[in-house]
Design a protein around this motif. Structure first.
Motif, mmCIF file in Angstrom:
data_model
loop_
_atom_site.group_PDB
_atom_site.id
_atom_site.type_symbol
_atom_site.label_atom_id
_atom_site.label_comp_id
_atom_site.label_asym_id
_atom_site.label_seq_id
_atom_site.Cartn_x
_atom_site.Cartn_y
_atom_site.Cartn_z
ATOM 1 N N ALA A 252 0.749 -1.143 0.043
ATOM 2 C CA ALA A 252 -0.048 0.100 -0.056
ATOM 3 C C ALA A 252 1.056 1.208 -0.143
ATOM 4 O O ALA A 252 2.007 1.272 0.737
ATOM 5 C CB ALA A 252 -0.879 -0.008 0.993
ATOM 6 N N THR A 253 0.268 2.230 -0.594
ATOM 7 C CA THR A 253 1.111 3.381 -0.665
ATOM 8 C C THR A 253 0.157 4.700 -0.499
ATOM 9 O O THR A 253 -1.190 4.417 -0.753
ATOM 10 C CB THR A 253 1.926 3.741 -1.843
ATOM 11 N N VAL A 254 0.619 5.786 0.145
ATOM 12 C CA VAL A 254 -0.196 7.113 0.358
ATOM 13 C C VAL A 254 0.522 8.339 0.062
ATOM 14 O O VAL A 254 1.863 8.299 0.413
ATOM 15 C CB VAL A 254 -0.922 7.103 1.871
ATOM 16 N N THR A 255 -0.069 9.219 -0.650
ATOM 17 C CA THR A 255 0.656 10.441 -0.743
ATOM 18 C C THR A 255 0.421 11.321 0.235
ATOM 19 O O THR A 255 -0.545 11.072 0.739
ATOM 20 C CB THR A 255 0.200 11.150 -2.236
ATOM 21 N N SER A 256 1.285 12.311 0.346
ATOM 22 C CA SER A 256 1.462 13.309 1.270
ATOM 23 C C SER A 256 0.369 14.540 1.201
ATOM 24 O O SER A 256 0.227 15.084 2.177
ATOM 25 C CB SER A 256 2.765 13.545 1.867
ATOM 26 N N GLY A 257 0.223 14.740 -0.023
ATOM 27 C CA GLY A 257 -0.661 16.121 -0.323
ATOM 28 C C GLY A 257 -2.149 15.713 0.007
ATOM 29 O O GLY A 257 -2.487 14.646 -0.352
ATOM 30 N N ILE B 101 -4.609 6.897 -1.926
ATOM 31 C CA ILE B 101 -3.999 5.724 -1.543
ATOM 32 C C ILE B 101 -4.218 4.548 -2.592
ATOM 33 O O ILE B 101 -5.200 4.458 -3.341
ATOM 34 C CB ILE B 101 -5.068 5.471 -0.388
ATOM 35 N N ASN B 102 -3.360 3.604 -2.393
ATOM 36 C CA ASN B 102 -3.120 2.488 -3.560
ATOM 37 C C ASN B 102 -2.938 1.296 -2.814
ATOM 38 O O ASN B 102 -2.086 1.262 -1.824
ATOM 39 C CB ASN B 102 -2.121 2.805 -4.479
ATOM 40 N N ALA C 196 -2.520 -3.049 -2.944
ATOM 41 C CA ALA C 196 -2.679 -4.463 -3.669
ATOM 42 C C ALA C 196 -3.884 -4.998 -3.725
ATOM 43 O O ALA C 196 -4.551 -5.122 -2.565
ATOM 44 C CB ALA C 196 -1.497 -5.196 -3.150
ATOM 45 N N ASP C 197 -4.421 -5.650 -4.652
ATOM 46 C CA ASP C 197 -5.579 -6.333 -4.634
ATOM 47 C C ASP C 197 -5.593 -7.329 -3.448
ATOM 48 O O ASP C 197 -6.642 -7.427 -2.762
ATOM 49 C CB ASP C 197 -5.734 -7.317 -5.874
ATOM 50 N N SER C 198 -4.531 -7.894 -2.930
ATOM 51 C CA SER C 198 -4.509 -9.255 -2.202
ATOM 52 C C SER C 198 -4.876 -8.825 -0.720
ATOM 53 O O SER C 198 -5.141 -9.453 0.043
ATOM 54 C CB SER C 198 -3.277 -9.842 -2.090
ATOM 55 N N VAL C 199 -4.852 -7.344 -0.537
ATOM 56 C CA VAL C 199 -5.090 -6.874 0.844
ATOM 57 C C VAL C 199 -6.198 -5.841 0.691
ATOM 58 O O VAL C 199 -6.358 -5.214 2.143
ATOM 59 C CB VAL C 199 -3.640 -6.178 1.428
ATOM 60 N N LYS C 200 -6.833 -5.539 -0.155
ATOM 61 C CA LYS C 200 -7.981 -4.550 -0.208
ATOM 62 C C LYS C 200 -9.101 -5.231 0.837
ATOM 63 O O LYS C 200 -9.289 -6.307 0.666
ATOM 64 C CB LYS C 200 -8.328 -4.497 -1.630
ATOM 65 N N GLY C 201 -9.696 -4.318 1.774
ATOM 66 C CA GLY C 201 -10.648 -4.519 2.404
ATOM 67 C C GLY C 201 -10.062 -5.145 3.975
ATOM 68 O O GLY C 201 -10.997 -5.440 4.841
#
Length: 128
Positions: free
Chosen positions: A49-54, A59-60, A62-67
């Motif tokens: 997973a990633t998240v931008t600071s601005g 947020i992005n 991986a399909d395997s961890v969504k939810g």
């Protein structure tokens, strides 16, 4: 000294939860993206997973961890968190924190530098 300090890994049973933290210090470039990657034994490192600071933060996952996983950040502290719920044995891996300046291939092609720093990794083991 530039460093990312990770914490929160450990052993947990399937279905359990863990929370990872990553604090950046001494970083000399503007951090625009923070995130988590993982590497299981015998496999390549993959994005979790990633998240931008601005703004509200893009947020992005991986399909395997969504939810199941939730990433969040505290920009004032240059810290990113990963709340992991409903853990499965296949989530077992070394989890690495990453901080980068968010430069894209488009930016790099125009002379900007992509800068990043990695943490040392924290082991997450999901086992009965």
């Amino acid at each position: 000294q530039v460093q990312l300090v990770e914490s929160g890994g450990g052993l947990v049973q399937p279905g359990g939860s863990l929370r990872l933290s990553c604090a950046a210090s001494g970083v000399t470039f503007s951090i625009n993206v923070m995130g988590w990657y993982r590497q299981a034994p015998g496999k390549q490192r993959e994005l979790v997973a990633t998240v931008t600071s601005g703004g509200i933060g893009i947020i992005n996952y991986a399909d395997s961890v969504k939810g199941r996983f939730t990433i969040s950040r505290d920009n004032a502290k240059n810290t990113v968190y990963l709340q992991m719920n409903s853990l499965k044995p296949e989530d077992t891996a070394v989890y690495y924190c990453n901080a980068n300046n968010g430069k894209s291939a488009y930016d790099i092609a125009r002379g900007h530098r992509y800068l990043e720093v990695w943490g040392q990794g924290t082991l997450v083991t999901v086992s009965p």
